[in-house]
Design an enzyme around this catalytic site. Structure first.
Site, short mmCIF file in Angstrom:
data_model
loop_
_atom_site.label_atom_id
_atom_site.label_comp_id
_atom_site.label_asym_id
_atom_site.label_seq_id
_atom_site.Cartn_x
_atom_site.Cartn_y
_atom_site.Cartn_z
N ASN A 50 1.15 -1.18 0.17
CA ASN A 50 -0.07 0.21 -0.47
C ASN A 50 0.78 1.57 0.15
OD1 ASN A 50 -1.74 1.74 0.27
ND2 ASN A 50 -2.89 0.96 2.80
N TRP A 51 0.71 1.78 -1.18
CA TRP A 51 2.49 3.07 -1.79
C TRP A 51 1.32 4.59 -0.78
CZ3 TRP A 51 4.35 2.77 -6.66
CH2 TRP A 51 5.40 1.52 -7.26
N LYS A 52 0.00 4.25 -0.20
CA LYS A 52 -0.49 5.69 -0.09
C LYS A 52 -0.34 7.04 -0.67
CE LYS A 52 0.18 3.83 4.00
NZ LYS A 52 -0.25 3.82 5.87
N HIS B 276 -10.27 0.42 4.31
CA HIS B 276 -8.47 1.06 4.70
C HIS B 276 -8.73 2.18 5.97
CE1 HIS B 276 -4.17 2.49 6.00
NE2 HIS B 276 -3.84 1.45 5.34
N GLU C 121 -7.27 4.43 6.87
CA GLU C 121 -7.33 6.84 7.24
C GLU C 121 -8.12 6.58 6.19
OE1 GLU C 121 -3.47 5.40 5.07
OE2 GLU C 121 -2.69 5.17 7.46
N GLU D 39 -5.82 -4.73 10.04
CA GLU D 39 -4.71 -3.63 10.31
C GLU D 39 -4.77 -2.99 12.00
OE1 GLU D 39 -2.67 -2.71 6.31
OE2 GLU D 39 -4.51 -1.77 6.35
N GLY E 269 2.10 2.10 10.87
CA GLY E 269 2.65 3.05 10.74
C GLY E 269 3.56 3.85 12.09
N SER F 68 2.93 -2.44 10.30
CA SER F 68 3.82 -2.58 10.55
C SER F 68 5.38 -3.93 10.27
CB SER F 68 4.52 -1.93 12.05
OG SER F 68 4.16 -0.82 12.06
N GLY G 246 2.53 -0.92 4.24
CA GLY G 246 3.23 0.76 4.06
C GLY G 246 4.31 1.03 3.37
N GLY G 247 4.58 1.65 4.62
CA GLY G 247 5.75 1.92 5.29
C GLY G 247 6.77 1.57 4.23
C1 PEP Z 1 -0.65 0.24 5.84
O1 PEP Z 1 -0.91 1.47 5.45
O2 PEP Z 1 -1.95 -0.53 5.89
C2 PEP Z 1 -0.33 -0.34 6.60
C3 PEP Z 1 0.04 -1.76 7.26
O3 PEP Z 1 0.80 0.20 6.89
P1 PEP Z 1 2.57 -0.11 7.96
O4 PEP Z 1 2.98 -0.72 7.20
O5 PEP Z 1 2.75 1.32 7.61
O6 PEP Z 1 2.09 0.31 8.94
#
Ligand code: PEP
Length: 253
Positions: free
Chosen positions: A9-11, A97, A99, A169, A175, A215, A236-237
């Site tokens: 997930n590049w966001k 998601h 967010e 999640e 994040g 994470s 994500g990250g």
């Molecule tokens: C996400 O945005 O779906 C996510 C899990 O982010 P991260 O891996 O950065 O926690």
């Protein structure tokens, strides 16, 4: 065996040039996938076609949009429909998601509509659920996630849920660098599977890929993905770094 999936997930990150480079770096690693493994890149809308073109010769690699609107077409300036995504031959759409739920007020009812419109256009939703910190601290996370699933998915026919994708999640782990332990992930994934089993039976429940997100990094993917009911991750990250994401892909069962 249900699919094991490493989904990025590049966001709202990366320029076109950076997106190009990242996809090249990862695909050039030629990581071989078993028939039960898939890699999905959730990229921003402007990069969908480019990304599709880049991965099309890599078996098991797919592209996801990070959202779509709950209406088919019309006067909704700035929105992108499932019909449009389908016409661009996009395989998956991340739906719900945290967010989107938090910053764009997407509730369970709206997400049910988004799931419907994706499915009717041949797009596979990656349906996200997960509890905030205060719910985890109150130890009511099972009921919370169960309600998210029931209100957004339980109107579906069982055939629509065969090979469906859910991403658990926990919001407190997204994040933040704070990962749920592999045991916490397994416990919730088993609960989610049992919620589906009660309504749709074991066969459907066992066919659903349940990804963990929050994470995930190269150094914890293997342990988390190794758990029985964890079928990969939504990342994500760490998906923004080629070497790191490549290691995460290699952590799939
Ligand atoms: C996400 O945005 O779906 C996510 C899990 O982010 P991260 O891996 O950065 O926690």
């Amino acid at each position: 065996m249900r699919k094991q999936i490493a989904a990025a997930n590049w966001k709202m990150n990366l320029t076109l040039q950076q997106a190009n480079e990242l996809l090249d770096e990862i695909t050039n690693k030629n990581i071989s996938l078993s028939p039960d493994q898939q890699v999905v890149f959730g990229v921003p809308f402007p990069y969908l076609l480019l990304a599709s073109e880049k991965v099309k010769s890599n078996a098991g690699y797919f592209i996801a949009a990070q959202n779509c609107y709950n209406q088919a077409s019309g006067a909704y300036t700035g929105e992108v429909s499932a019909v449009m995504l389908s016409s661009c031959e996009i395989g998956f759409v991340i739906i719900g998601h945290s967010e989107r739920r938090e910053y764009f007020w997407e509730d369970n009812e709206m997400l049910a509509q988004k799931v419907d419109i994706c499915l009717s256009n041949g797009l596979k939703p990656i349906f996200c659920c997960g509890e905030p910190l205060e719910i985890r601290e109150a130890e009511t996370q099972n009921a919370y996630v169960e309600t998210q699933i029931k209100e957004s998915l339980f109107h579906l026919e069982s055939s629509a849920l065969h090979n469906f994708v859910v991403a658990y999640e926990p919001i407190w782990a997204i994040g933040t660098g704070k990962t749920a332990s592999a045991e916490q992930a397994q416990e919730m994934h088993a609960h989610i599977r049992s919620v589906f089993a009660q309504k749709y039976g074991n066969d459907i429940a066992e066919s659903i890929s349940i990804l963990y997100g929050g994470s995930v990094k190269a150094n914890n993917a293997n342990e988390i993905f190794g758990k029985k009911d964890v079928d990969g991750g939504l990342v994500g990250g760490a998906s923004l770094k080629a070497d790191e994401f490549a290691e995460i892909i290699k952590g799939l069962k």
